[in-house]
Design an enzyme around this catalytic site. Structure first.
Site, short mmCIF file in Angstrom:
data_model
loop_
_atom_site.label_atom_id
_atom_site.label_comp_id
_atom_site.label_asym_id
_atom_site.label_seq_id
_atom_site.Cartn_x
_atom_site.Cartn_y
_atom_site.Cartn_z
CG ASP A 1 -1.87 1.14 1.27
OD1 ASP A 1 -2.47 1.51 0.26
OD2 ASP A 1 -1.89 1.96 2.27
CD GLN B 1 -3.96 2.16 -2.89
OE1 GLN B 1 -3.43 2.96 -3.24
NE2 GLN B 1 -3.77 1.17 -2.09
CB SER C 1 -6.13 3.79 -0.30
OG SER C 1 -4.90 4.16 -0.39
#
Length: 301
Positions: A218, A289, A239
């Site tokens: 991430d 993502q 995110s």
């Protein structure tokens, strides 16, 4: 995963992936990492912990092959997160789990994860790993941040952000292929390559290596969408969702090349894609993502 190995315990404590089991299918975080310059708990930790919780409910013969997460709201480091695991399906080859991460009675993340038994098939193909310099010839982000902070012309906001790589206990090492990656002194195409690895031993538990990779994946992925931006502009980012597919075996505490790109950014959202390669050229993981990327009009640098 009920019995932990000594070296596994060591990594779990340092990477904040360890959980307490408080009831059947319910787990609780023991520590939450909120970096100094983040508005909420590090999203990669929530992903990693949710996968840890799910993995503890599947047979030892089944391993994670994909996960899909939605970040619903920012988590706080002041109170534990509870992970509720729903044993959605148990099959002979595949099993599915749904995880809801809850804090203060509200969901902060949901995850669907799928696990399967190992199998082989003669038909295979993959992309070719990009040719690039190896990690042994590169500086890590801590070393690069210290050098960048010596630049008197660097904006104060960027200096504060760089401090994270020096002061925060991330327990993972990053070595950017482009040494100017952290400085952001010019507009660039939205592509980057970074060698990454977990710091510490993880043992032989296959699922735990995947949890560690989820934890690391991430950081910096959404940031690649900002590489073409005006360096004087300021952005608010967070995110929205995060998906991973685990293709081939790997060790998270050994070097992998994280190849990232952002094919689109607009309307307040950006999409980032990632591929993690083993040094021998085998594609280990694919990552996707999407996140919020909004221009802050009254930015002060």
């Amino acid at each position: 995963m009920a019995t932990r190995e000594p070296d596994l315990d060591d990594f779990l404590q340092k990477s904040f992936l360890n959980l307490d089991k408080i009831d059947e299918n319910i787990y609780r975080s023991t520590y939450l990492w909120q970096p100094k310059y983040f508005r909420s708990v590090f999203g990669g930790q929530l992903i990693g912990q949710a996968l840890v919780a799910a993995a503890q409910t599947v047979p030892e013969s089944q391993f994670a092959h994909s996960l899909h997460c939605y970040f619903l709201q920012g988590g706080s480091s002041e109170r534990p997160v509870l992970y509720h695991v729903d044993r959605t399906r148990d099959g002979k080859t595949y099993c599915s789990r749904t995880v809801k991460a809850v804090q203060r009675g509200k969901a902060v993340l949901t995850m669907q994860a799928s696990f399967k038994k190992e199998e082989s098939d003669p038909y295979r193909h993959q992309y070719k790993m990009p040719e690039t310099v190896g990690p042994e010839n590169l500086l890590n982000t801590v070393e690069l941040a210290k050098i960048a902070l010596e630049n008197e012309k660097l904006p104060e906001k960027r200096k504060a952000q760089l401090g994270m790589f020096i002061d925060e206990p991330m327990n993972m090492e990053f070595r950017p292929v482009d040494p100017m990656h952290l400085v952001r002194n010019r507009n660039q195409a939205p592509r980057r390559q970074i060698w990454i690895r977990a710091c510490g031993h993880i043992g032989d538990n296959v699922n735990m290596h995947k949890c560690a990779a989820a934890y690391m994946s991430d950081l910096m992925l959404l940031d690649v969408a900002l590489m073409p931006a005006d360096k004087k502009a300021s952005f608010a980012t967070t995110s929205l969702d995060h998906s991973m597919w685990f293709h081939n075996p790997f060790h998270a505490n050994e070097w992998m090349l994280y190849e990232m790109e952002s094919p689109h950014c607009g309307s307040g959202r950006a999409l980032s894609l990632g591929r993690l390669w083993r040094p021998d050229g085998v594609l280990a993981i694919s990552v996707v993502q999407e996140g919020v990327v909004r221009t802050v009009k009254d930015s002060k640098l």
